[in-house]
Design an enzyme around this catalytic site. Structure first.
Site, PDB file in Angstrom:
ATOM      1  N   HIS A 110       1.234  -7.091  -1.409  1.00 53.52           N
ATOM      2  CA  HIS A 110       2.527  -7.338  -1.022  1.00 53.52           C
ATOM      3  C   HIS A 110       2.890  -6.716   0.379  1.00 53.52           C
ATOM      4  O   HIS A 110       3.532  -7.171   1.129  1.00 53.52           O
ATOM      5  CB  HIS A 110       3.643  -7.381  -2.090  1.00 53.52           C
ATOM      6  CG  HIS A 110       3.438  -8.409  -3.013  1.00 53.52           C
ATOM      7  ND1 HIS A 110       2.647  -8.600  -3.660  1.00 53.52           N
ATOM      8  CD2 HIS A 110       4.648  -9.365  -3.229  1.00 53.52           C
ATOM      9  CE1 HIS A 110       2.913  -9.773  -4.571  1.00 53.52           C
ATOM     10  NE2 HIS A 110       4.086 -10.330  -4.298  1.00 53.52           N
ATOM     11  N   HIS A 153       3.719  -1.283  -8.720  1.00 50.61           N
ATOM     12  CA  HIS A 153       3.021  -0.338  -7.858  1.00 50.61           C
ATOM     13  C   HIS A 153       3.451   1.103  -7.684  1.00 50.61           C
ATOM     14  O   HIS A 153       4.719   1.359  -7.754  1.00 50.61           O
ATOM     15  CB  HIS A 153       3.159  -0.876  -6.292  1.00 50.61           C
ATOM     16  CG  HIS A 153       1.972  -1.794  -6.111  1.00 50.61           C
ATOM     17  ND1 HIS A 153       0.980  -1.699  -6.204  1.00 50.61           N
ATOM     18  CD2 HIS A 153       2.565  -3.127  -5.761  1.00 50.61           C
ATOM     19  CE1 HIS A 153       0.104  -2.877  -5.760  1.00 50.61           C
ATOM     20  NE2 HIS A 153       1.220  -3.894  -5.645  1.00 50.61           N
TER      21      HIS A 153
END
Length: 181
Positions: A110, A153
């Site tokens: 992303h 993350h």
């Protein structure tokens, strides 16, 4: 090896600290923002839209190059080779706010695709349209932050993903400029 262990520990501690900042408003905001980066679809649609009109084709081509470089680097090379486990699987007490991911954690796709597309757009836009590019960069930064907020993350995943995206964008801008000459 001790430095790497400390960095990994710090990565987890930062996520737990961010988790303490969570509230209903921020959770709604960041879960919405993070989904804007899912599969790079927003950036791909924007790239295709900019490829269609002749006057914005340069921007679209530059973004397409940056996205392709990022996809190859992150998804086809680094994620499978490094194979880093997601933080919600190993950081005790970390709560994931979205569905679990089915790929590896490092680097953040992303973050890399968002920064690649946004910075490439900024670099390729004519001067009078730079504010639009800066808005894209702000959105990309928010997507990066969202990946930490939702717990999917590590900070190093996001920082390295963003750096890869930035390098891909700079490469794309330079490649397009050289090809045009």
């Amino acid at each position: 090896m001790e430095i790497i262990e400390r960095l990994l520990h710090l990565d987890g501690q930062i996520l737990l600290w961010i988790q303490e900042l969570r509230n209903d408003w921020l959770t709604a905001f960041f879960t919405t923002i993070t989904h804007l980066g899912d599969g790079g679809v927003l950036w791909i649609i924007l790239t295709v839209a900019l490829l269609i009109p002749k006057k914005t084709r340069k921007v679209g081509i530059t973004m397409a190059i940056a996205l392709a470089l990022t996809f190859l680097t992150v998804n086809l090379i680094l994620k499978p080779v490094i194979a880093r486990t997601r933080p919600y699987e190993v950081v005790e007490g970390l709560r994931l706010l979205v569905n679990p991911a089915h790929d590896y954690s490092f680097p953040s796709g992303h973050s890399s695709s968002s920064m690649a597309a946004a910075v490439a757009m900024l670099g390729a836009l004519p001067h009078k349209w730079k504010p639009v590019g800066w808005c894209a960069v702000i959105l990309a930064v928010l997507i990066c932050i969202s990946r930490l907020y939702i717990g999917i993350h590590y900070p190093t995943d996001v920082l390295c993903g963003a750096a890869i995206g930035l390098m891909a964008a700079c490469t794309a801008v330079k490649c397009f400029a050289r090809a045009k000459r």
